[in-house]
Design an enzyme around this catalytic site. Structure first.
Site, PDB file in Angstrom:
ATOM      1  N   ASN A 107       0.848  -1.185   0.000  1.00  0.00           N
ATOM      2  CA  ASN A 107       0.000   0.000   0.000  1.00  0.00           C
ATOM      3  C   ASN A 107       0.886   1.239   0.000  1.00  0.00           C
ATOM      4  OD1 ASN A 107      -2.372   1.660   0.416  1.00  0.00           O
ATOM      5  ND2 ASN A 107      -1.807   1.817   2.586  1.00  0.00           N
ATOM      6  N   HIS A 109       0.927   5.128   1.426  1.00  0.00           N
ATOM      7  CA  HIS A 109       0.261   5.964   2.431  1.00  0.00           C
ATOM      8  C   HIS A 109       0.957   7.324   2.481  1.00  0.00           C
ATOM      9  CE1 HIS A 109      -2.179   6.855   5.903  1.00  0.00           C
ATOM     10  NE2 HIS A 109      -1.105   7.332   6.485  1.00  0.00           N
TER      11      HIS A 109
HETATM   12  C1  GAR Z   1      -2.641   9.142  -2.487  1.00  0.00           C
HETATM   13  O1  GAR Z   1      -2.096  10.334  -1.952  1.00  0.00           O
HETATM   14  C2  GAR Z   1      -2.448   8.003  -1.526  1.00  0.00           C
HETATM   15  O2  GAR Z   1      -1.222   8.040  -0.838  1.00  0.00           O
HETATM   16  C3  GAR Z   1      -3.597   8.204  -0.584  1.00  0.00           C
HETATM   17  O3  GAR Z   1      -4.666   8.602  -1.392  1.00  0.00           O
HETATM   18  C4  GAR Z   1      -4.158   9.255  -2.560  1.00  0.00           C
HETATM   19  C5  GAR Z   1      -4.712   8.560  -3.761  1.00  0.00           C
HETATM   20  O4  GAR Z   1      -4.397   9.263  -4.935  1.00  0.00           O
HETATM   21  N1  GAR Z   1      -3.902   7.008   0.140  1.00  0.00           N
HETATM   22  C6  GAR Z   1      -4.454   6.997   1.345  1.00  0.00           C
HETATM   23  O5  GAR Z   1      -4.761   7.989   1.955  1.00  0.00           O
HETATM   24  C7  GAR Z   1      -4.673   5.607   1.899  1.00  0.00           C
HETATM   25  N2  GAR Z   1      -5.308   5.677   3.179  1.00  0.00           N
HETATM   26  P1  GAR Z   1      -4.409   8.543  -6.338  1.00  0.00           P
HETATM   27  O6  GAR Z   1      -5.799   7.878  -6.474  1.00  0.00           O
HETATM   28  O7  GAR Z   1      -4.254   9.648  -7.325  1.00  0.00           O
HETATM   29  O8  GAR Z   1      -3.299   7.566  -6.368  1.00  0.00           O
END
Ligand code: GAR
Length: 204
Positions: A107, A109
């Site tokens: 994952n 984060h």
């Molecule tokens: C990213 O910043 C990721 O790190 C975060 O959501 C965003 C998704 O962007 N993930 C979390 O917060 C997980 N809990 P994306 O759909 O453009 O990759």
């Protein structure tokens, strides 16, 4: 090449970074499918344009989390997946699912774990007045955002930063470290540490 599925819920910019990296002939993984728990996720369209198989399942159509996840695992098995990448997948997974995929699911984060697990990482970090923020790629375990870290990147917090400005700065690094972390996993350079317990602090 190792076969990889990506799980998304929204925009899918990390998914797109993984897809781009996997186009390189010497990359050890290929993206064989993209799954979303939201049919409206923008990333699904990006994946389709790249000619990648997509699938969606709505949790609301299942009685329990476990039923939903069993259907998800059936999709992943249908794609004959070696590894699973969570990329903005905003559903908590049960210990049954994460244990089944232990060492095979990672994952990204948007924080320097173990700091700021969970949601609203950038707003919380700014409220605390931290000097540095960043992102982590880690193995998925039953404990939310608790698995062993594979790679991290740091960025400075600047005067007057908003959560959005900080998120954008961190996102650039996410797009850099996620493909590199998957490369290490798929090549066998990185594996789940044998001496780390799964850290199940979850009471689902
Ligand atoms: C990213 O910043 C990721 O790190 C975060 O959501 C965003 C998704 O962007 N993930 C979390 O917060 C997980 N809990 P994306 O759909 O453009 O990759």
């Amino acid at each position: 090449k190792k076969r990889v599925a990506i799980l998304i819920s929204g925009r899918g910019s990390n998914m797109a970074a993984l897809i781009q990296a996997a186009k390189s002939s010497d990359y050890p993984a290929e993206i064989v499918g993209v799954f979303s728990n939201r049919a409206a996720a923008a990333g699904l369209e990006t994946a389709r344009q790249e000619g990648i198989a997509t699938a969606t399942l709505a949790q609301s159509r299942f009685e329990t989390r476990l039923d939903f996840e069993n259907a998800l695992t059936a999709i992943l098995d249908g794609w004959a997946v070696d590894f699973v990448c969570l990329a903005g997948f905003m559903r908590i997974l049960t210990p049954q699912f994460t244990t089944h995929w232990l060492g095979r699911a990672i994952n990204i984060h948007p924080s320097l774990l173990p700091a700021y697990k969970g949601l609203d990482t950038h707003a919380r970090a700014l409220a605390d007045g931290v000097a540095e923020a960043g992102c982590s790629v880690h193995f998925v375990t039953p404990g939310l955002d608790e698995g062993p870290v594979i790679l991290q990147a740091r960025v400075p917090v600047r005067l007057g930063d908003t959560p959005e400005a900080l998120a954008a700065r961190v996102l650039v690094e996410e797009h850099r470290i996620y493909p590199e972390a998957l490369r290490r996993l798929a090549s066998g350079e990185t594996r789940y540490p044998a001496d780390v317990k799964t850290g199940s602090h979850h009471s689902d």
